[in-house]
Scaffold this motif. Structure first.
Motif, PDB file in Angstrom:
ATOM      1  N   CYS A  84     -52.742 -39.831 -42.865  1.00 28.19           N
ATOM      2  CA  CYS A  84     -52.350 -38.876 -43.773  1.00 28.19           C
ATOM      3  C   CYS A  84     -50.919 -39.407 -44.487  1.00 28.19           C
ATOM      4  N   ASP A  85     -49.720 -40.005 -43.514  1.00 28.95           N
ATOM      5  CA  ASP A  85     -49.038 -40.063 -43.675  1.00 28.95           C
ATOM      6  C   ASP A  85     -48.410 -41.200 -44.793  1.00 28.95           C
ATOM      7  N   LEU A  86     -49.613 -41.457 -45.384  1.00 31.55           N
ATOM      8  CA  LEU A  86     -49.775 -42.815 -46.381  1.00 31.55           C
ATOM      9  C   LEU A  86     -49.931 -42.785 -47.484  1.00 31.55           C
ATOM     10  N   CYS A  87     -50.240 -40.699 -47.306  1.00 30.41           N
ATOM     11  CA  CYS A  87     -50.318 -40.075 -49.159  1.00 30.41           C
ATOM     12  C   CYS A  87     -49.474 -39.099 -49.285  1.00 30.41           C
ATOM     13  N   ALA A  89     -49.914 -36.727 -51.150  1.00 27.68           N
ATOM     14  CA  ALA A  89     -50.716 -35.343 -50.696  1.00 27.68           C
ATOM     15  C   ALA A  89     -51.692 -35.397 -50.568  1.00 27.68           C
ATOM     16  N   PRO A  90     -52.490 -35.997 -49.128  1.00 29.47           N
ATOM     17  CA  PRO A  90     -53.102 -36.141 -48.136  1.00 29.47           C
ATOM     18  C   PRO A  90     -54.502 -34.560 -48.885  1.00 29.47           C
ATOM     19  N   SER A  91     -55.471 -35.377 -49.591  1.00 28.73           N
ATOM     20  CA  SER A  91     -56.669 -33.942 -49.619  1.00 28.73           C
ATOM     21  C   SER A  91     -57.158 -33.495 -48.320  1.00 28.73           C
ATOM     22  N   VAL A  92     -58.180 -31.817 -48.912  1.00 26.60           N
ATOM     23  CA  VAL A  92     -58.254 -31.783 -47.795  1.00 26.60           C
ATOM     24  C   VAL A  92     -59.572 -31.245 -47.809  1.00 26.60           C
ATOM     25  N   PHE A  93     -60.108 -31.879 -46.604  1.00 28.42           N
ATOM     26  CA  PHE A  93     -62.048 -31.727 -46.561  1.00 28.42           C
ATOM     27  C   PHE A  93     -62.428 -30.881 -46.187  1.00 28.42           C
ATOM     28  N   GLY A 159     -51.050 -29.413 -42.732  1.00 26.08           N
ATOM     29  CA  GLY A 159     -51.214 -30.988 -42.415  1.00 26.08           C
ATOM     30  C   GLY A 159     -51.090 -31.573 -43.967  1.00 26.08           C
ATOM     31  N   ALA A 160     -50.946 -30.828 -45.071  1.00 26.42           N
ATOM     32  CA  ALA A 160     -50.898 -30.968 -46.381  1.00 26.42           C
ATOM     33  C   ALA A 160     -49.902 -30.471 -47.234  1.00 26.42           C
ATOM     34  N   VAL A 161     -50.196 -30.581 -48.639  1.00 25.33           N
ATOM     35  CA  VAL A 161     -49.063 -29.984 -49.068  1.00 25.33           C
ATOM     36  C   VAL A 161     -49.775 -29.606 -50.239  1.00 25.33           C
TER      37      VAL A 161
END
Length: 201
Positions: A84-87, A89-93, A159-161
């Motif tokens: 997720c650090d590579l994103c 704005a990582p999605s939340v599923f 841990g998302a934005v």
């Protein structure tokens, strides 16, 4: 379990046939021959046997979502892989386990949630919603809506934005819950479902 009577009509994959053969050899019984507790214990044991484990680097955290309908709140497990650090704005599923609203729990889908977080990559929220017969419908539906609304308001905590999309999904009963949530909670980014039926534990 013999698939001979189904083979003229359906093409059954050898892995599927072997899976049910192994379950039969282990003494699996139809749910209607078990108590609720026996079915739940068998479901967990089956998941431990066949789900396996997977490599996962990241964080796994426990939270309790406040709920007006559930005085103790709704337990969730949040997986955030290092991928997720590579994103930006990582999605939340948000994932709802299956089990016909009677069996199943976060433990039974732990491995697949880790895989989703690692391979998607995304932040995965694994929900411990209330089950029947102790809790009648719409208890599980209320829990699902409550968790998704809370997730939308607390992306940073997970841990998302703020601009991360939020999606829902599940297997079996969880897929039905995900579909209903899409009608109740606005502005969801996506829905992923997997229809799976298991009649023995």
């Amino acid at each position: 379990m013999s698939f001979d009577k189904f083979k003229p009509k359906y093409k059954i994959h050898s892995e599927t046939e072997n899976y049910f053969k192994l379950r039969a050899e282990a003494g699996a019984k139809p749910y209607d021959q078990l108590t609720v507790e026996e079915a739940r214990e068998g479901n967990i044991a089956n998941a431990k046997r066949f789900a396996g484990t997977t490599e996962f680097e990241g964080t796994v955290k426990e939270f309790t979502v406040p709920s007006k309908q559930c005085s103790d709140g709704i337990p969730i497990t949040v997986y955030r892989s290092k991928q997720c650090d590579l994103c930006v704005a990582p999605s939340v599923f948000v994932y709802f386990h299956g089990g016909g609203n009677v069996v199943g729990c976060r433990q039974t889908v732990d491995t697949i949630c880790r895989i989703f977080s690692r391979d998607a990559p995304c932040v995965v929220v694994n929900v411990e919603y209330r089950l029947a017969p102790e809790h009648k419908w719409p208890a599980n539906h209320e829990d699902a809506i409550c968790v998704v609304r809370w997730v939308k308001m607390n992306k940073g905590l997970l841990g998302a934005v703020n601009r991360s999309t939020v999606g829902v999904g599940g297997d079996g009963e969880g897929s039905r819950m995900a579909a209903l949530v899409c009608h109740e909670v606005p502005d969801l980014g996506y829905q992923v479902t997997c229809i799976f039926h298991a009649s023995a534990a």
